[in-house]
Design a protein around this motif. Structure first.
Motif, PDB file in Angstrom:
ATOM      1  N   VAL A   1      23.473 -44.443  31.649  1.00  0.00           N
ATOM      2  CA  VAL A   1      22.320 -43.925  32.062  1.00  0.00           C
ATOM      3  C   VAL A   1      21.161 -44.817  31.868  1.00  0.00           C
ATOM      4  O   VAL A   1      20.764 -45.271  30.774  1.00  0.00           O
ATOM      5  CB  VAL A   1      22.033 -42.611  31.481  1.00  0.00           C
ATOM      6  CG1 VAL A   1      21.126 -41.676  32.213  1.00  0.00           C
ATOM      7  CG2 VAL A   1      23.590 -41.750  31.860  1.00  0.00           C
ATOM      8  N   VAL A   2      20.434 -44.915  32.922  1.00  0.00           N
ATOM      9  CA  VAL A   2      18.991 -45.737  33.069  1.00  0.00           C
ATOM     10  C   VAL A   2      17.740 -44.718  33.309  1.00  0.00           C
ATOM     11  O   VAL A   2      17.976 -44.304  34.351  1.00  0.00           O
ATOM     12  CB  VAL A   2      18.974 -46.987  33.761  1.00  0.00           C
ATOM     13  CG1 VAL A   2      17.606 -47.817  33.595  1.00  0.00           C
ATOM     14  CG2 VAL A   2      20.222 -48.000  33.142  1.00  0.00           C
ATOM     15  N   VAL A   3      17.029 -44.469  32.185  1.00  0.00           N
ATOM     16  CA  VAL A   3      15.794 -43.682  32.891  1.00  0.00           C
ATOM     17  C   VAL A   3      14.545 -44.336  32.853  1.00  0.00           C
ATOM     18  O   VAL A   3      14.248 -45.112  31.927  1.00  0.00           O
ATOM     19  CB  VAL A   3      15.529 -42.624  31.570  1.00  0.00           C
ATOM     20  CG1 VAL A   3      14.316 -41.562  31.981  1.00  0.00           C
ATOM     21  CG2 VAL A   3      16.644 -41.577  31.572  1.00  0.00           C
ATOM     22  N   GLY A   4      13.909 -44.419  34.241  1.00  0.00           N
ATOM     23  CA  GLY A   4      12.582 -45.448  34.385  1.00  0.00           C
ATOM     24  C   GLY A   4      11.582 -44.463  34.154  1.00  0.00           C
ATOM     25  O   GLY A   4      11.531 -43.416  34.868  1.00  0.00           O
ATOM     26  N   ILE A   5      10.719 -44.868  33.368  1.00  0.00           N
ATOM     27  CA  ILE A   5       9.475 -44.286  32.764  1.00  0.00           C
ATOM     28  C   ILE A   5       8.297 -44.605  33.459  1.00  0.00           C
ATOM     29  O   ILE A   5       7.918 -45.777  33.350  1.00  0.00           O
ATOM     30  CB  ILE A   5       9.310 -43.977  31.535  1.00  0.00           C
ATOM     31  CG1 ILE A   5      10.765 -43.475  30.655  1.00  0.00           C
ATOM     32  CG2 ILE A   5       8.365 -42.806  30.999  1.00  0.00           C
ATOM     33  CD1 ILE A   5      10.887 -43.489  29.459  1.00  0.00           C
TER      34      ILE A   5
ATOM     35  N   ALA B   1      25.496 -47.876  37.323  1.00  0.00           N
ATOM     36  CA  ALA B   1      24.963 -46.696  36.111  1.00  0.00           C
ATOM     37  C   ALA B   1      24.046 -45.691  36.972  1.00  0.00           C
ATOM     38  O   ALA B   1      23.479 -45.870  37.883  1.00  0.00           O
ATOM     39  CB  ALA B   1      24.046 -47.740  35.251  1.00  0.00           C
ATOM     40  N   TYR B   2      24.046 -44.661  36.120  1.00  0.00           N
ATOM     41  CA  TYR B   2      23.207 -43.431  36.784  1.00  0.00           C
ATOM     42  C   TYR B   2      21.670 -43.474  36.459  1.00  0.00           C
ATOM     43  O   TYR B   2      21.404 -43.983  35.437  1.00  0.00           O
ATOM     44  CB  TYR B   2      23.820 -42.069  36.080  1.00  0.00           C
ATOM     45  CG  TYR B   2      23.387 -40.987  36.766  1.00  0.00           C
ATOM     46  CD1 TYR B   2      24.175 -40.343  37.586  1.00  0.00           C
ATOM     47  CD2 TYR B   2      22.264 -40.304  36.340  1.00  0.00           C
ATOM     48  CE1 TYR B   2      23.901 -39.390  38.674  1.00  0.00           C
ATOM     49  CE2 TYR B   2      21.716 -39.003  37.048  1.00  0.00           C
ATOM     50  CZ  TYR B   2      22.561 -38.737  38.015  1.00  0.00           C
ATOM     51  OH  TYR B   2      22.532 -37.357  39.068  1.00  0.00           O
ATOM     52  N   SER B   3      21.309 -43.204  37.493  1.00  0.00           N
ATOM     53  CA  SER B   3      19.616 -43.480  37.415  1.00  0.00           C
ATOM     54  C   SER B   3      18.751 -42.240  37.315  1.00  0.00           C
ATOM     55  O   SER B   3      18.957 -41.702  38.258  1.00  0.00           O
ATOM     56  CB  SER B   3      19.092 -44.543  38.366  1.00  0.00           C
ATOM     57  OG  SER B   3      19.539 -44.092  39.661  1.00  0.00           O
ATOM     58  N   VAL B   4      17.767 -42.394  36.473  1.00  0.00           N
ATOM     59  CA  VAL B   4      17.143 -41.249  36.286  1.00  0.00           C
ATOM     60  C   VAL B   4      15.581 -41.544  36.301  1.00  0.00           C
ATOM     61  O   VAL B   4      15.191 -42.707  35.740  1.00  0.00           O
ATOM     62  CB  VAL B   4      17.034 -40.465  35.266  1.00  0.00           C
ATOM     63  CG1 VAL B   4      16.132 -39.049  35.133  1.00  0.00           C
ATOM     64  CG2 VAL B   4      18.646 -39.974  34.914  1.00  0.00           C
ATOM     65  N   SER B   5      14.640 -41.164  37.159  1.00  0.00           N
ATOM     66  CA  SER B   5      13.215 -41.489  37.063  1.00  0.00           C
ATOM     67  C   SER B   5      12.278 -40.596  36.511  1.00  0.00           C
ATOM     68  O   SER B   5      12.775 -39.203  36.699  1.00  0.00           O
ATOM     69  CB  SER B   5      12.748 -41.667  38.534  1.00  0.00           C
ATOM     70  OG  SER B   5      12.775 -40.757  39.458  1.00  0.00           O
ATOM     71  N   LEU B   6      11.375 -40.703  35.859  1.00  0.00           N
ATOM     72  CA  LEU B   6      10.471 -39.885  35.077  1.00  0.00           C
ATOM     73  C   LEU B   6       9.097 -40.079  35.541  1.00  0.00           C
ATOM     74  O   LEU B   6       8.426 -41.346  34.912  1.00  0.00           O
ATOM     75  CB  LEU B   6      10.518 -39.820  33.782  1.00  0.00           C
ATOM     76  CG  LEU B   6       9.972 -38.894  32.921  1.00  0.00           C
ATOM     77  CD1 LEU B   6       9.884 -37.456  33.212  1.00  0.00           C
ATOM     78  CD2 LEU B   6      10.276 -38.951  31.272  1.00  0.00           C
ATOM     79  N   SER B   7       8.441 -39.569  36.230  1.00  0.00           N
ATOM     80  CA  SER B   7       6.845 -39.747  36.695  1.00  0.00           C
ATOM     81  C   SER B   7       5.953 -38.696  36.867  1.00  0.00           C
ATOM     82  O   SER B   7       6.710 -37.661  36.428  1.00  0.00           O
ATOM     83  CB  SER B   7       6.966 -40.485  38.160  1.00  0.00           C
ATOM     84  OG  SER B   7       7.479 -39.383  39.127  1.00  0.00           O
ATOM     85  N   CYS B   8       4.702 -38.887  37.151  1.00  0.00           N
ATOM     86  CA  CYS B   8       3.920 -37.764  37.316  1.00  0.00           C
ATOM     87  C   CYS B   8       3.109 -37.378  38.330  1.00  0.00           C
ATOM     88  O   CYS B   8       2.185 -36.840  38.587  1.00  0.00           O
ATOM     89  CB  CYS B   8       3.009 -37.778  35.851  1.00  0.00           C
ATOM     90  SG  CYS B   8       3.609 -37.237  34.340  1.00  0.00           S
TER      91      CYS B   8
ATOM     92  N   THR C   1      18.662 -38.906  39.926  1.00  0.00           N
ATOM     93  CA  THR C   1      17.882 -37.685  39.710  1.00  0.00           C
ATOM     94  C   THR C   1      16.500 -38.160  39.234  1.00  0.00           C
ATOM     95  O   THR C   1      16.087 -38.920  38.710  1.00  0.00           O
ATOM     96  CB  THR C   1      18.409 -36.824  38.395  1.00  0.00           C
ATOM     97  OG1 THR C   1      19.784 -36.642  38.511  1.00  0.00           O
ATOM     98  CG2 THR C   1      17.371 -35.655  37.920  1.00  0.00           C
ATOM     99  N   GLU C   2      15.572 -37.324  40.238  1.00  0.00           N
ATOM    100  CA  GLU C   2      14.103 -37.722  39.994  1.00  0.00           C
ATOM    101  C   GLU C   2      13.329 -36.416  39.425  1.00  0.00           C
ATOM    102  O   GLU C   2      13.719 -35.505  39.925  1.00  0.00           O
ATOM    103  CB  GLU C   2      13.443 -37.979  41.504  1.00  0.00           C
ATOM    104  CG  GLU C   2      13.399 -36.845  42.310  1.00  0.00           C
ATOM    105  CD  GLU C   2      14.519 -36.423  43.052  1.00  0.00           C
ATOM    106  OE1 GLU C   2      14.662 -35.340  43.730  1.00  0.00           O
ATOM    107  OE2 GLU C   2      15.706 -37.114  42.944  1.00  0.00           O
ATOM    108  N   ILE C   3      12.918 -36.930  38.519  1.00  0.00           N
ATOM    109  CA  ILE C   3      11.956 -35.955  37.546  1.00  0.00           C
ATOM    110  C   ILE C   3      10.547 -36.418  37.721  1.00  0.00           C
ATOM    111  O   ILE C   3       9.924 -37.267  37.434  1.00  0.00           O
ATOM    112  CB  ILE C   3      12.335 -36.066  35.954  1.00  0.00           C
ATOM    113  CG1 ILE C   3      13.790 -35.664  35.710  1.00  0.00           C
ATOM    114  CG2 ILE C   3      11.475 -34.797  35.336  1.00  0.00           C
ATOM    115  CD1 ILE C   3      14.190 -35.920  34.238  1.00  0.00           C
TER     116      ILE C   3
END
Length: 303
Positions: free
Chosen positions: A134-138, A159-166, A178-180
């Motif tokens: 799993v890769v979380v891009g911050i 790989a499963y990808s997750v974004s973390l932004s504001c 999954t976009e957070i």
């Protein structure tokens, strides 16, 4: 101009006279703005839940969790990842951070290191990424090239990808399974995303790692039963955990811990299940690391 349109780059109406405020006035403004963070995180919880469920399944199957970011975002990843081995006795490979500019950038900014997608991809590729990971891009802005490149590469290898932004509709969200997007609003100090944005991201990273480890059986009740008792403070914590769960006194907890090479889980199962160290380890293995199930298994084995 594109950057100026982002919520994280807007001016905060409550702090327009920041340079004319007293110390206490500044503190009250910062504190009032910080109160909004938890509400913003709450709104994002369904997406955080999705990220955790996929991370749990990945780690259960031997995969790894990678945080990828530049500047403050990368440093947040380093802080969270570095606490997993002592808190949950994970290997140093299980939760890792890929940071723009390398590990030296944790202490000193490496200018321009965040600006190349290709560098984010190649640095992530160097970790021998697989479809189990799993890769979380911050990125607070949601547009930093370095983590975007990492998520693009993650998709290439499955790989499963997750974004973390504001920011709403962040660019990085386009490349995430999954976009957070946690919308904390403009910063007190315009554009200084080391403030509310970083706090929100730290809260979410704490949630991802802690909840995943709970689901992996590294917590009993609310106690860290996989704590790595590697120094005096953690040894004392390990003894207290054993005492709390089993009801034994300090000396018994100390002696049992010594028999298990300072491992809390088998110590608990030995005492609660009335079994030897070897039998406790077998019970834990049969129960996939879950202490509650291991105790039940040990007790049934003794019937």
């Amino acid at each position: 101009m594109e950057l100026a349109k982002l919520t994280t780059e807007q001016r905060n109406e409550t702090s327009m006279a920041l340079d004319q405020m007293s110390t206490m006035e500044i503190l009250n403004v910062i504190n009032d703005e910080d109160k909004k963070i938890a509400t913003a995180v709450e709104t994002a919880l369904p997406k955080v839940n999705d990220a955790i469920e996929h991370t749990y399944r990945a780690l259960k199957q031997g995969g790894r969790l990678f945080y990828v970011g530049a500047g403050t975002s990368g440093r947040l990843g380093v802080v969270d990842a570095s606490e997993c081995p002592p808190t949950f006795m994970t290997s140093h490979d299980t939760v890792q951070t890929v940071m723009a500019g390398g590990t030296g950038a944790f202490f000193k900014a490496v200018e321009g290191s965040e600006d190349e997608e290709s560098q984010g991809a190649s640095d992530t590729k160097a970790k021998m990424l697989t479809n189990k990971d799993v890769v979380v891009g911050i990125t607070a802005s949601g547009r930093t090239p370095y983590p975007i490149g990492a998520l693009k590469y993650a998709r290439e290898v499955g790989a499963y990808s997750v974004s973390l932004s504001c920011n709403d509709h962040s660019i990085i969200s386009q490349f995430a399974d999954t976009e957070i997007e946690v919308i904390v609003g403009p910063e007190v100090l315009t554009g200084s995303t080391r403030m509310k944005a970083a706090t929100a991201h730290k809260m979410i990273l704490n949630m991802i790692s802690t909840t995943t480890m709970i689901k992996l059986g590294k917590v009993y009740e609310n106690l860290m039963v996989d704590v790595h008792a590697s120094n005096y403070k953690l040894m004392q914590r390990a003894r207290r955990i054993i005492m709390e769960i089993t009801g034994v006194d300090y000396d018994v907890a100390d002696r049992t811990l010594a028999l298990t090479n300072n491992q809390v889980k088998p110590s608990i199962v030995m005492i609660k299940g009335g079994v030897t160290y070897k039998e406790a380890e077998q019970a834990i293995e049969k129960s996939n690391g879950y202490v509650r199930d291991a105790i039940a298994y040990a007790l049934n084995s003794n019937v």
